[in-house]
Motif scaffolding. Structure first.
Motif, PDB file in Angstrom:
ATOM      1  N   ILE A  19       0.816  -1.210   0.000  1.00 33.04           N
ATOM      2  CA  ILE A  19       0.000   0.000   0.000  1.00 33.04           C
ATOM      3  C   ILE A  19       0.854   1.266   0.000  1.00 33.04           C
ATOM      4  N   THR A  20       1.918   1.221  -0.788  1.00 34.69           N
ATOM      5  CA  THR A  20       2.755   2.407  -0.959  1.00 34.69           C
ATOM      6  C   THR A  20       2.361   3.137  -2.234  1.00 34.69           C
ATOM      7  N   TRP A  49       4.352  -7.392  -3.962  1.00 33.17           N
ATOM      8  CA  TRP A  49       3.479  -6.218  -4.123  1.00 33.17           C
ATOM      9  C   TRP A  49       2.108  -6.540  -3.545  1.00 33.17           C
ATOM     10  N   ILE A  50       1.651  -5.738  -2.600  1.00 32.11           N
ATOM     11  CA  ILE A  50       0.266  -5.808  -2.120  1.00 32.11           C
ATOM     12  C   ILE A  50      -0.253  -4.376  -2.146  1.00 32.11           C
ATOM     13  N   ASP A  51      -1.235  -4.138  -2.975  1.00 31.76           N
ATOM     14  CA  ASP A  51      -1.785  -2.785  -3.101  1.00 31.76           C
ATOM     15  C   ASP A  51      -3.142  -2.863  -3.770  1.00 31.76           C
ATOM     16  N   SER A  52      -3.908  -1.797  -3.640  1.00 29.51           N
ATOM     17  CA  SER A  52      -5.233  -1.765  -4.247  1.00 29.51           C
ATOM     18  C   SER A  52      -5.113  -1.887  -5.753  1.00 29.51           C
ATOM     19  N   PHE A 125      -6.728   3.868   8.840  1.00 26.42           N
ATOM     20  CA  PHE A 125      -6.636   2.421   8.690  1.00 26.42           C
ATOM     21  C   PHE A 125      -7.911   1.862   8.073  1.00 26.42           C
ATOM     22  N   TYR A 126      -9.057   2.265   8.601  1.00 25.69           N
ATOM     23  CA  TYR A 126     -10.316   1.735   8.074  1.00 25.69           C
ATOM     24  C   TYR A 126     -10.529   2.149   6.632  1.00 25.69           C
ATOM     25  N   SER A 127     -10.093   3.342   6.261  1.00 23.34           N
ATOM     26  CA  SER A 127     -10.290   3.758   4.880  1.00 23.34           C
ATOM     27  C   SER A 127      -9.337   3.016   3.948  1.00 23.34           C
ATOM     28  N   LEU A 128      -8.142   2.676   4.433  1.00 22.16           N
ATOM     29  CA  LEU A 128      -7.201   1.942   3.598  1.00 22.16           C
ATOM     30  C   LEU A 128      -7.515   0.454   3.546  1.00 22.16           C
ATOM     31  N   PHE A 129      -7.950  -0.105   4.678  1.00 27.72           N
ATOM     32  CA  PHE A 129      -8.150  -1.539   4.772  1.00 27.72           C
ATOM     33  C   PHE A 129      -9.623  -1.890   4.934  1.00 27.72           C
ATOM     34  N   ASN A 130     -10.499  -1.148   4.293  1.00 28.43           N
ATOM     35  CA  ASN A 130     -11.902  -1.498   4.484  1.00 28.43           C
ATOM     36  C   ASN A 130     -12.189  -2.853   3.847  1.00 28.43           C
ATOM     37  N   SER A 131     -13.201  -3.490   4.333  1.00 27.47           N
ATOM     38  CA  SER A 131     -13.443  -4.877   3.942  1.00 27.47           C
ATOM     39  C   SER A 131     -13.947  -5.024   2.515  1.00 27.47           C
TER      40      SER A 131
END
Length: 154
Positions: A19-20, A49-52, A125-131
């Protein structure tokens, strides 16, 4: 500045990116960082790599976009052109991770500090990792051969 890493060429066997890139809104900066990562990556190294994985996935704070997902074609063609990319099924990062982190952090002397910025941390955190947000999981490595079956891409 991640566009100019203070390391010699081929320094690292593994680079982990989580998430960079989705927090970097300018495409030119993302490209520059991708080139710099490849420069410091060892010839047989790889990037995790882990990202949206969706450019329509955006978050705002105080009216400004601070997060925007990245489509796979941009990763493949613009950020890491010519690299071998192994693509795994997208994953959901759960809010439970945050709750567990808070619970363990609540055990020590940092309790007051933690709660001072709790609401901002919780919001970010919740906005980045929302379910509902699915994240790309990729392994990216420099291309060493012309075998097209060595990379998986759509």
């Amino acid at each position: 500045d991640s566009q100019y890493l203070p390391f010699p060429n081929a320094t690292f066997d593994i680079v982990f990116q989580c998430i960079t890139f989705s927090s970097i809104l300018e495409k030119a900066v993302r490209r520059n960082i991708g080139m710099e990562i490849m420069r410091v990556l060892a010839p047989k190294g790889f990037i995790i790599w882990i990202d949206s994985g969706d450019s329509n996935d955006k978050s705002q704070y105080c009216g400004e976009v601070f997060y925007q997902g990245i489509d796979f074609p941009e990763i493949r063609k613009e950020i890491f052109p010519g690299a071998d990319i192994i693509r795994f099924p997208k994953i959901l990062l759960k809010k439970d991770i945050f709750r567990k982190c808070l619970k363990s952090a609540n055990q020590g002397e940092n309790k007051a500090l933690l709660y001072t910025s709790y609401s901002r941390i919780k919001y970010l955190f919740y906005s980045l990792f929302n379910s509902n947000r699915r994240h790309e999981v990729l392994v990216i490595r420099p291309r060493h051969n012309s075998n097209p079956s060595s990379a998986i891409s759509p």
